[in-house]
Structure formats: C-alpha cells, structure tokens
Design a protein around this motif. Structure first.
Motif, short mmCIF file in Angstrom:
data_model
loop_
_atom_site.label_atom_id
_atom_site.label_comp_id
_atom_site.label_asym_id
_atom_site.label_seq_id
_atom_site.Cartn_x
_atom_site.Cartn_y
_atom_site.Cartn_z
N ARG A 1 -8.93 7.70 -3.11
CA ARG A 1 -7.73 7.12 -3.74
C ARG A 1 -7.41 7.85 -5.04
NH1 ARG A 1 -10.00 2.44 -1.83
NH2 ARG A 1 -10.84 1.79 -3.86
N ARG B 1 -4.06 1.08 -5.79
CA ARG B 1 -3.46 2.39 -5.64
C ARG B 1 -3.35 3.08 -6.99
NH1 ARG B 1 1.99 2.97 -4.83
NH2 ARG B 1 2.40 0.93 -3.95
N GLU C 1 -5.78 11.19 -4.24
CA GLU C 1 -4.68 11.16 -3.27
C GLU C 1 -3.58 12.14 -3.64
OE1 GLU C 1 -1.53 8.04 -1.18
OE2 GLU C 1 -2.69 7.40 -2.94
N SER D 1 -5.06 8.48 5.70
CA SER D 1 -4.83 7.21 5.01
C SER D 1 -5.98 6.24 5.13
CB SER D 1 -3.54 6.56 5.54
OG SER D 1 -3.65 6.29 6.92
N GLN E 1 4.54 7.37 -2.89
CA GLN E 1 4.34 6.91 -1.52
C GLN E 1 5.56 7.20 -0.65
OE1 GLN E 1 1.52 5.66 -0.08
NE2 GLN E 1 0.47 6.13 -1.99
N GLY F 1 0.31 7.14 6.35
CA GLY F 1 0.37 6.60 4.99
C GLY F 1 1.66 5.90 4.66
#
Length: 646
Positions: free
Chosen positions: A472, A513, A475, A462, A520, A496
């Motif tokens: 990012r 993000r 991810e 993270s 998430q 994270g």
C-alpha cells in the motif's frame, strides 16, 4: 520468381535478394534511425543495435544449444537475405485498435562445421527490433530439444535498469509461485545479481542516449517462456529458460520442437525518449492468430466482491448484491470468485446467472488451474488441468450461460505450462468463453494469438494492497512504472480503483489507503486490460461523490489509441488514451513533492473538458476547464495523487 503469400490483413513478399558482406550484415528501420548490425566473430554470431547513431546494445550473442548441435560457436556465416513486410491489422484488446506495421526484414543464415543449419530472422521497424531463430530439418533429423539459448543483450556501461525479480519457485501461498508478482527496482545497478533472474519485460536507461525495453512475444505450446539472467559480465544479460523446480519439479526446462521450427520472438524497443516505449505495438505486430474466434467476444467492466469482502462474500445474497451493483453502474460483468461451487452450488448459481441476465449483467467464474503443481485448496479444483474434465465443465458453463473464466495459480514457465495455457484457451473458444489468467506468467502476444484471451495479472496487483501494508505504501511508485514496463507489452488485469478510504468491507479501522481518490480514478485509465474488475463497492453508491461514480460508469476498458504525454518510471506518469472520439488523460505522482507540470495535449487543444484533481489537502474535486489553443495546460499533481481529464 516472386510471389505473394496471402494472410489475413497483410501480404508478405517472398523472393529474397541475397547479399553477402563477408562476415557482416546490416538492416535498418524504414525511417533509417534504427540500425541492426550482425557480425560473426570467430564463429560466434553477434548483433549490435544503434539508434540515431548512438549505441543502444553492444555486440551481443546469438545462438542456442540443442541435442542436435551447439549453434553458439564454430558458426560459418553463409549469407543474408532482405525483404520488407507491411501489415495492417485491427485488435480491440490492445492499446491501439488499428495498427499499421512496416518493417525491413533480414534473414541471416549460418552453418556449423558438421553442416547443421540455423537462420536468424530480424524484423526492424521504427523503434523496434524483433528476431527469432528459424531451424530447418537437419538431414534426417526432424525433431530437436532446445536446451538453452545464448541470446544476450550487452549494454553500454552507463546503463541503469528497471527490473523485477523472478520469484523463487514453489514458495508463497500454497507453493503457487512463480507468478510474476515481485516489485520493481528503479534506476537499478546494471548487472546486479538475482538468484532466480528477472522477469520480462525489462527496461533500461542508456545514459543520455535513450531507453531500451526488452521482452518476448509469440510464446505458445511449442516453446518455453523465458526470462532475463545476469552473467559474469556486468553489462551482459542473457535469455534464461525456466527453473527446474517450477511445476513442482516436474517437466523439462527445455523446449521440444518439431522441425522445421520457429522460436518465439525476442523484442527490443528503443527510443531517445519514453514515447516509443509506451506506444510500441511490437508484441502484437510480430504474431498472428492461432485460431478463429467461435463468436464475437464482449469485454468491459466488472464488479468483484472478493477484493474487499473476501472469502465470506462468496454466498448467494452477497453475489446478488454485486449483480445489483454492476447493474447500477452499467457494468457488463460480475466475477464470482473462489469456492462459488461449494458455497453457492451449481443449481443456485444457475438462478444467479438468470437473475444477472435479467439485469443485463453477465457472469464470470473463478477456477483453480491446478492439478499436480501446487497446493492451493480453493475450489473448483482439477477442472481445468485435463482435457476430459475441462471439456465436461465447459459444456456445462456454456449451457448455464457463463461468459468468461478467471483461471488462477499457474505453476511456472515450462513448456508443459505453456501447453496448458493454450489448451485452456483453445477449448474455451470452442464453448464461447473468454479467459483471464491470474497467478500467472506474462502474456506474450496472446491478445492476437488467442481471440478469446482477455488479460492476465502478472503484476503486484490490487489483492496485495489488501494484504500488505508495504505494498500500500508503494502503490504510487509501482503505478508509475507499469505504463513503461509491464502494461506496455501486454494486457494487465490489475483489479483496482478503490473508492473506499480503507480497504475493508466496513471502510474503516484498518488497511488505510495512502493514495488520493484522484490517484485511484487515474489508474482506471492508466492501467489497460480488456476486462477489468474494479474495486467499487456497494457502499460507494452512497458514500462516494457523484462525479466519481459518474466517471467510473463512463470510463471504458477498450482503447483505440494510446499516447505518451510525460513521465519518468518510478516518479510520475501521464498517459492519454482515446476511446472512439473521446480522449481520457490520466496522471499519477509517486514522489513526496508536488509535480508542477506544463503538459501538451494537442488532441484537446481549445476544448472544454472535465478535470478531476486533488488539492493540497488531498481532497478530490471535478470542474470544467478549457485547454489552451496551443494544447498546453499547467497541472499540479499532489504527492501520491493523480488527475483525470475526460
């Protein structure tokens, strides 16, 4: 005469039956689907692996070179001895808390022309091969140095690879690499050269035949940690020892051993689908605890200011705020990161620990591992690298009431570093401290071997989401890989699950993000570690939807069962985990298109569950649904999105 040797939780039958097949020996799994064949080809020991009569590994080399003898050629096959092992054990820190391990065992004996001896022990369970070298006392020689191994893996030519590069030693921040933090290439070319090799584990797709996962387990202070390297043969990878430049160039790249010796296990997990890859427990099946726990260790969730509030947050008031956050979320811990010793000081830290206790929150502290092997300036420094300093510090930590440490910035995979890992864990157990490693190597069976071990980073985690725009953007891609590769062989401290739209303290302006809130939340289930530092921030108590906070309060970090549902590494992943009687299912999608799936959840058939998912606009919501009596459910996962059923 037959007799039983009793170990904790299982019995191992001794009294082998001897078989001689000329130059060949065969052992199969209990379900007879997996077969391992051994051949001695002109004095070179070779093994092959087959699953459902399909070739998964072609004839691959065995042996090693030492200062005693070269055990890679001129070998005479003596005999093979067979037996069985049955073992039942429990471990709350891994993907499955109760494990039944059954394997067929074969020990193959070899001898050099000069009479030096080497055995290879194979344990073949359903979907797994584990093997290691057994090295007896060689006449009057009772010690040896293993210089290199010939151990290899020869794949069929239609194989694709899923691999992560070894980092260049003594590079990166303050010359702290290697730290197993490179990204992965999915469906890569077989045998593509890498200057420093590839980390364990490595995943391979064998055309339409299935999948192979390679790793190692049982690495302690008596050996080096290894990695994969390519060869002049495109389809042959070999086990490689550490690079000489690691640890600031100090220390041997080989392994000094006392005879008789057993090397770490090489593990091979195979299947015609990804289910055995995700669900394997072989890294833990093959090893035993090295010492007894000094107490019952507690694990769980933690707040962590540094991940978004960074260095400036390491002060008394901000840490008090994150203690309050942990209390409001009913989290067990707070992690106080680097420079707590200089910015807060030990006297005021004691006050924070007392305040945390009044809120039913325990404290973890960050430490720098380094002595002479990197330049990381963060303090506390030089407290973990020597026995005297370490024990003095840990005595104080116990008196203050600290429960665990996060030790950072390790220098490589040499035996010298493996000894440091073990010494830190062993000493910490004496003082009732659990240990998380950061900036580190892959854990190799440590959840079982070291009772106070609580996880390792060893992943592009993270913090790089905070520092790197490129990370990012990738991810979601990396998240779909971890359940099949890194996280399937060992605990993964990722740190994270961000509820901030922007990865900053202000939650605005920069570090936007690229993944949804559903994504998430899904990673809180998808990624497994007994102690996880989540990225929930104090502002989320007012700016995040209540259902998201409720989920983050509810989600556990300890699991009793893990089940593969669906997925393909690099594209999408759906995993189910059970904590006690409650199932959590999580899925994420890395592709640009929506994943429209019909998934089967037999454990949820006919049940009413809460369903968190994203809509086409990327908005995340929760509703109650009922799973069909056949256990099927149609789900759409948005691009860079995710879902959770709980």
């Amino acid at each position: 005469m037959k007799k039983f040797l009793k170990f904790t939780g299982f019995s191992f039958l001794l009294g082998f039956t001897s078989f001689t097949y000329g130059q060949d020996a065969v052992v199969v799994s209990p379900d007879e689907k997996l077969k391992m064949e051994l051949t001695n080809n002109g004095g070179v020991p070779l093994y092959s692996v087959f699953y459902n009569n399909k070739t998964m590994l072609e004839k691959s080399p065995l042996g090693f070179k030492s200062n005693v003898e070269d055990f890679t050629k001129g070998m005479k096959f003596i005999n093979s001895k067979k037996d069985k092992i049955s073992k039942n054990y429990s471990n709350e820190k891994i993907k499955k808390s109760q494990v039944q391990y059954d394997a067929n065992v074969m020990i193959c004996s070899f001898e050099t022309a000069s009479g030096k001896k080497m055995d290879v022990e194979f344990q073949v369970s359903n979907n797994n091969v584990a093997f290691r070298y057994l090295i007896p006392i060689q006449g009057e020689t009772m010690s040896a140095v293993i210089d290199e191994e010939a151990t290899g893996y020869r794949f069929p030519s239609n194989t694709k690879s899923f691999l992560s590069n070894m980092m260049k030693p003594m590079t990166g921040f303050a010359r702290t690499a290697i730290s197993y933090e490179s990204g992965y290439v999915a469906d890569g070319e077989l045998g593509k050269k890498s200057e420093y090799g590839y980390v364990f584990p490595g995943l391979f797709r064998i055309g339409d035949n299935g999948w192979v996962l390679l790793s190692e387990t049982g690495v302690d202070s008596q050996y080096v940690a290894s990695h994969l390297d390519t060869t002049s043969e495109k389809n042959l990878y070999t086990v490689a020892f550490p690079n000489a430049a690691e640890n600031n160039g100090f220390g041997s790249t080989g392994a000094a051993i006392s005879l008789p010796a057993k090397t770490p296990w090489r593990t091979i997990t195979v299947g015609n689908s990804l289910k055995p890859i995700v669900e394997t427990t072989i890294p833990f099946d093959a090893v035993e605890p090295l010492y007894e726990p000094s107490q019952k260790y507690q694990f769980g969730k933690s707040t962590w200011s540094w991940i978004l509030w960074q260095d400036q947050s390491m002060n008394y008031d901000d840490q008090k705020t994150f203690i309050d956050l942990a209390a409001s979320l009913k989290y067990e811990f707070i992690l106080m990161d680097a420079t707590w010793d200089t910015n807060i000081g030990k006297e005021r830290l004691k006050k924070l620990v007392d305040y945390a206790k009044s809120k039913n929150v325990d404290v973890m502290l960050w430490y720098n591992s380094n002595g002479a092997f990197n330049d990381a300036p963060q303090t506390p420094r030089n407290k973990m690298n020597t026995s005297i300093a370490r024990k003095q510090e840990m005595k104080w930590l116990k008196e203050v009431g600290i429960k665990g440490l996060k030790v950072d910035f390790f220098g490589g995979d040499k035996q010298e570093t493996m000894r440091l890992y073990e010494d830190i864990m062993s000493d910490a157990n004496d003082y009732g401290l659990f240990i998380i490693f950061h900036g580190t190597t892959l854990p190799r069976g440590w959840e079982v071997m070291y009772p106070n071990y609580a996880g390792s980073e060893a992943v592009l985690a993270s913090e790089m989401l905070y520092f790197s725009e490129d990370v990012r953007k990738q991810e979601a891609f990396f998240a779909t890989l971890h359940p099949f590769i890194r996280n399937t062989v060992g605990s993964m401290e990722f740190g994270g699950t961000f509820l901030n739209k922007y990865l900053t303290k202000s939650n605005k302006d920069k570090n936007k993000r690229y993944t949804t809130d559903g994504f998430q939340l899904a990673t809180a289930v998808l990624f497994q570690n007994p102690v996880q530092m989540f990225g929930v921030m104090p502002n989320n108590l007012s700016d995040a939807p209540k259902f998201q906070l409720d989920f983050m309060k509810e989600v556990p970090t300890l699991w009793d069962e893990t089940v593969f549902i669906d997925g393909y590494p690099g594209k999408y992943s759906v995993i189910a985990r059970r904590h006690q009687n409650q199932w959590f299912v999580a899925g994420v999608n890395a592709e640009n298109a929506v994943q429209k799936l019909t998934l089967k959840f037999p454990m949820l058939a006919g049940k009413s569950v809460r369903f968190i998912n994203d809509d086409s606009k990327g908005e995340t919501s929760e509703k109650t649904i009922t799973v069909g009596k056949n256990g099927e459910l149609k789900i759409e996962i948005q691009s860079k999105g995710g879902f959770v059923i709980h």
